[in-house]
Scaffold this motif. Structure first.
Motif, PDB file in Angstrom:
ATOM      1  N   ALA A  14     -53.973 -11.106  13.890  1.00 18.49           N
ATOM      2  CA  ALA A  14     -54.301 -12.068  14.940  1.00 18.49           C
ATOM      3  C   ALA A  14     -53.103 -12.284  15.862  1.00 18.49           C
ATOM      4  N   LYS A  15     -51.932 -12.429  15.279  1.00 21.41           N
ATOM      5  CA  LYS A  15     -50.705 -12.598  16.070  1.00 21.41           C
ATOM      6  C   LYS A  15     -50.465 -11.350  16.917  1.00 21.41           C
ATOM      7  N   ALA A  16     -50.643 -10.180  16.319  1.00 24.39           N
ATOM      8  CA  ALA A  16     -50.447  -8.930  17.047  1.00 24.39           C
ATOM      9  C   ALA A  16     -51.434  -8.819  18.202  1.00 24.39           C
ATOM     10  N   MET A  17     -52.686  -9.189  17.966  1.00 26.12           N
ATOM     11  CA  MET A  17     -53.687  -9.129  19.024  1.00 26.12           C
ATOM     12  C   MET A  17     -53.285 -10.011  20.204  1.00 26.12           C
ATOM     13  N   ARG A  18     -52.808 -11.206  19.903  1.00 25.66           N
ATOM     14  CA  ARG A  18     -52.370 -12.100  20.989  1.00 25.66           C
ATOM     15  C   ARG A  18     -51.227 -11.464  21.774  1.00 25.66           C
ATOM     16  N   GLY A  25     -50.682  -6.983  27.941  1.00 25.34           N
ATOM     17  CA  GLY A  25     -51.757  -6.713  28.890  1.00 25.34           C
ATOM     18  C   GLY A  25     -52.779  -5.676  28.467  1.00 25.34           C
ATOM     19  N   PHE A  26     -52.741  -5.237  27.212  1.00 24.58           N
ATOM     20  CA  PHE A  26     -53.773  -4.340  26.714  1.00 24.58           C
ATOM     21  C   PHE A  26     -55.082  -5.124  26.568  1.00 24.58           C
ATOM     22  N   VAL A  27     -56.184  -4.415  26.385  1.00 24.71           N
ATOM     23  CA  VAL A  27     -57.472  -5.067  26.155  1.00 24.71           C
ATOM     24  C   VAL A  27     -58.053  -4.596  24.825  1.00 24.71           C
ATOM     25  N   THR A  42     -58.344  -2.358  17.511  1.00 25.98           N
ATOM     26  CA  THR A  42     -57.670  -1.468  18.451  1.00 25.98           C
ATOM     27  C   THR A  42     -57.618  -2.081  19.840  1.00 25.98           C
ATOM     28  N   VAL A  43     -56.593  -1.673  20.581  1.00 24.48           N
ATOM     29  CA  VAL A  43     -56.440  -2.059  21.983  1.00 24.48           C
ATOM     30  C   VAL A  43     -56.250  -0.795  22.812  1.00 24.48           C
ATOM     31  N   VAL A  44     -56.539  -0.929  24.098  1.00 24.72           N
ATOM     32  CA  VAL A  44     -56.370   0.176  25.040  1.00 24.72           C
ATOM     33  C   VAL A  44     -55.781  -0.365  26.336  1.00 24.72           C
TER      34      VAL A  44
END
Length: 130
Positions: A14-18, A25-27, A42-44
């Motif tokens: 959760a912290k990493a996602m934030r 600025g990844f989504v 995952t983010v892109v």
């Protein structure tokens, strides 16, 4: 053959996602529960939503801590992200409170900088060679 997915190990997804979405600025691309507490997360890049995915992978394997600690101690980034202007991105991220371990440095045809991703990794940003 092409790279479809790569990963960074994180203690707290959760912290990493934030950090990876709100600061870098990844989504978010995928967020699928795996087991009782982990996620396939995952983010892109917003510029390439169908491009390479970055998996924010739980750092639960016993080898991860020693591996990441050794890289950080030696100042070696775990991953590198391309940016158009390292100096501008450095200033933007510093303004958001990101801690850099290496300020922008010209290295021949590229400029690089290295920051702490708050999740146990050093990440390098670099311009693409011209």
């Amino acid at each position: 053959m092409k790279i479809h997915l790569t990963s960074v190990f994180v203690e707290d997804q959760a912290k990493a996602m934030r950090f990876y979405t709100e600061v870098l600025g990844f989504v978010k691309k995928h967020d699928v529960p795996v087991g009782e507490r982990d996620r396939w997360l995952t983010v892109v890049s917003p510029d390439e939503p169908g491009g390479v995915e970055l998996l924010l992978e739980p750092a639960g394997h016993p080898a991860v801590k020693a591996y990441r600690d050794a890289l950080v101690e030696d100042g070696i980034p775990l991953a590198q992200f391309a940016v158009d202007d390292v100096q501008a991105e450095y200033e933007r991220l510093r303004g958001l409170g990101v801690h850099f371990t290496q300020e922008p440095l010209e290295m021949g045809p590229v400029t690089t900088a290295v920051f702490d991703d708050t999740c146990g990794n050093l990440i390098q940003i670099a311009t693409e060679p011209r």
